[in-house]
Design an enzyme around this catalytic site. Structure first.
Site, mmCIF file in Angstrom:
data_model
loop_
_atom_site.group_PDB
_atom_site.id
_atom_site.type_symbol
_atom_site.label_atom_id
_atom_site.label_comp_id
_atom_site.label_asym_id
_atom_site.label_seq_id
_atom_site.Cartn_x
_atom_site.Cartn_y
_atom_site.Cartn_z
ATOM 1 N N ARG A 61 0.836 -1.211 0.000
ATOM 2 C CA ARG A 61 0.000 0.000 0.000
ATOM 3 C C ARG A 61 0.869 1.259 0.000
ATOM 4 O O ARG A 61 0.494 2.300 -0.494
ATOM 5 C CB ARG A 61 -0.971 0.001 1.195
ATOM 6 N N TYR A 114 -14.285 16.513 -15.914
ATOM 7 C CA TYR A 114 -14.817 15.152 -15.903
ATOM 8 C C TYR A 114 -15.915 15.110 -14.830
ATOM 9 O O TYR A 114 -15.700 15.573 -13.697
ATOM 10 C CB TYR A 114 -13.666 14.213 -15.546
ATOM 11 N N ASP A 186 -5.321 18.254 -14.810
ATOM 12 C CA ASP A 186 -5.688 16.895 -15.204
ATOM 13 C C ASP A 186 -5.301 16.774 -16.680
ATOM 14 O O ASP A 186 -5.951 17.346 -17.552
ATOM 15 C CB ASP A 186 -7.191 16.679 -14.988
ATOM 16 N N LYS A 211 -6.970 5.881 -19.642
ATOM 17 C CA LYS A 211 -7.222 6.419 -20.979
ATOM 18 C C LYS A 211 -5.979 6.270 -21.872
ATOM 19 O O LYS A 211 -5.535 5.169 -22.078
ATOM 20 C CB LYS A 211 -7.691 7.873 -20.841
HETATM 21 C C1 LIG Z 1 -11.713 9.094 -16.814
HETATM 22 C C2 LIG Z 1 -11.257 10.384 -16.312
HETATM 23 C C3 LIG Z 1 -11.051 10.606 -14.942
HETATM 24 C C4 LIG Z 1 -11.329 9.538 -13.897
HETATM 25 O O1 LIG Z 1 -10.458 8.463 -14.054
HETATM 26 P P1 LIG Z 1 -10.820 6.944 -13.618
HETATM 27 O O2 LIG Z 1 -9.586 6.222 -14.015
HETATM 28 O O3 LIG Z 1 -12.033 6.543 -14.371
HETATM 29 O O4 LIG Z 1 -11.057 6.970 -12.154
HETATM 30 C C5 LIG Z 1 -10.582 11.842 -14.543
HETATM 31 N N1 LIG Z 1 -10.346 12.824 -15.435
HETATM 32 C C6 LIG Z 1 -10.551 12.655 -16.744
HETATM 33 C C7 LIG Z 1 -10.288 13.777 -17.677
HETATM 34 C C8 LIG Z 1 -11.015 11.443 -17.236
HETATM 35 O O5 LIG Z 1 -11.224 11.292 -18.542
#
Ligand SMILES: *Cc1c(COP(=O)(O)O)cnc(C)c1O
Length: 396
Positions: A61, A114, A186, A211
């Site tokens: 962890r 998001y 992000d 992604k």
């Molecule tokens: C998918 C996404 C998230 C969240 O990510 P997870 O891996 O689904 O928890 C956050 N920000 C953006 C821009 C995303 O496309």
């Protein structure tokens, strides 16, 4: 440890950062250290590891040799002092907020983040006294007006989800500095291949590695990178106690996906440019937003702060929601599914899916019209993607 790759090219970094032969066996593919705990040679060593006076592993962890390789790779790509990998992108965001903010602190966020990112701040962290204001961060005046003396964090996505609106990272970093706040970017949509926010003045970068970075639609994963060590230590501390750590096998899959990030991104954006141009001249399409189109209101900013325009396009079919739904029901090659950044093309409708939890008024304010369709262009042959859209648009 690999040799210093901080000045290497993007393709070299994606292939070699964190990737080097195993010291004992020479295995080129990184070993998966599927172990929850690590033995100490004696009591003194255990004590030294807990005290932090000796490096090495204690408990997964808090750190693991396989996840450490991925952390090294992403920190190199983003140009940070280090990284912490997380079980998901949401885990990454929660670790940052949990680590840096407290009751009475204020967040200024992009209005079309998001969906769950906005929800967790606006609804859940609010219960712990974290205040927030969401504005269009592409308009610096709106950001200046939203910033308060207790603002500690400015949070943006650029390009933003799903509006494909860009925010000026350099200018927002300056506003954050002036206020004594951190700028968190992000960087999921652009990926480190196309955009490096820390070099533009941001303090923290996060990704949903679900992604583009992993890119194969088979793992949910996240990461946080910080510019300075003190900031990273605070986030890592929160991460250890929240329990949003990444599993070693998950890290191995992302390390494998990462190797082809540059290649996939180049292919995907070459296709996206063609698809965006096709949609723009189609009589049944009302508008198209893609940073690579000259018609994008921030095409110049895209060229200045990005090295490529990415694989995400948003557009609206004339006839709004109903026409858009008909299109989505008739695509054959493209898959109707949420998520993005995979090697295959995915198409979805944010108003009824990813952003449905946001009240309609707020959605419209954020630029998410009822008929907006978001498509994540993959690496298929572009002629096949164009043919699929052409036949689906005929059904509208
Ligand atoms: C998918 C996404 C998230 C969240 O990510 P997870 O891996 O689904 O928890 C956050 N920000 C953006 C821009 C995303 O496309």
């Amino acid at each position: 440890m690999s040799h210093d790759l901080s000045q290497a090219g993007r393709k070299t970094q994606t292939i070699h950062a964190g990737q080097y032969p195993d010291a004992t066996t020479g295995a080129l593919s990184p070993p998966i250290y599927q172990s929850s705990t690590f033995a100490f040679t004696d009591c003194a060593q255990g004590a030294a590891r807990f005290a932090g006076t000796e490096g090495g592993y204690i408990y997964t962890r808090m750190g693991n040799p396989t996840t450490a390789r991925l952390e090294e790779a992403i920190a190199t790509l983003e140009g940070g002092t280090g990284a912490v990998t997380t079980s998901s992108g949401m885990g990454a965001l929660c670790a940052v907020i949990f680590g840096l903010l407290g009751s009475g602190d204020h967040v200024v966020g992009h209005s079309s983040l998001y969906g769950p990112s906005r929800m967790v701040i606006e609804a859940d962290f609010k219960r712990f006294g974290v205040e927030s204001t969401f504005v269009d961060t592409s308009d610096l005046d709106q950001v200046r007006a939203a910033v308060r003396p207790n603002t500690r964090l400015i949070l943006i996505e650029t390009p933003a989800n799903p509006t494909i609106v860009l925010s000026d990272i350099k200018a927002l970093a300056a506003i954050a500095e002036e206020q004594g706040a951190w700028l968190l970017v992000d960087n999921t949509f652009a990926s480190p291949v196309n955009q490096r926010p820390l070099a533009l003045g941001a303090h923290i970068v996060m990704h949903s590695m679900t992604k583009f970075i992993n890119g194969h639609t088979d793992v949910v994963a996240g990461v946080v990178v910080a510019k300075d060590a003190e900031l990273l230590a605070k986030i890592a501390h929160a991460h250890h106690y929240l329990g949003v750590n990444m599993d070693p096998h998950q890290a191995w899959l992302v390390l494998r996906g990462l190797k082809t990030l540059s290649l996939r991104m180049r292919e995907s954006e070459r296709n996206a440019q063609r698809v965006a141009e096709f949609l723009e001249q189609h009589p049944k399409v009302a508008w198209v937003r893609y940073p690579g189109l000259k018609s994008h209101p921030q095409h110049a900013l895209a060229k200045a702060q990005m090295d490529g325009f990415g694989g995400l396009i948003s557009f609206e079919v004339k006839g709004g929601l109903e026409a858009g739904a008909r299109l989505l029901d008739h695509v054959q090659l493209m898959t109707l599914a949420v998520s993005l950044g995979g090697i295959e093309t995915l198409i979805q409708h944010p108003g009824s899916m990813t952003h449905a939890a946001i009240p309609r008024e707020e959605r419209l304010e954020a630029g998410i019209s009822d008929g907006l369709v978001r498509v994540s262009i993959g690496c298929e042959d572009v002629e096949d993607l164009l043919a699929d859209l052409k036949q689906a648009l005929q059904q509208v």
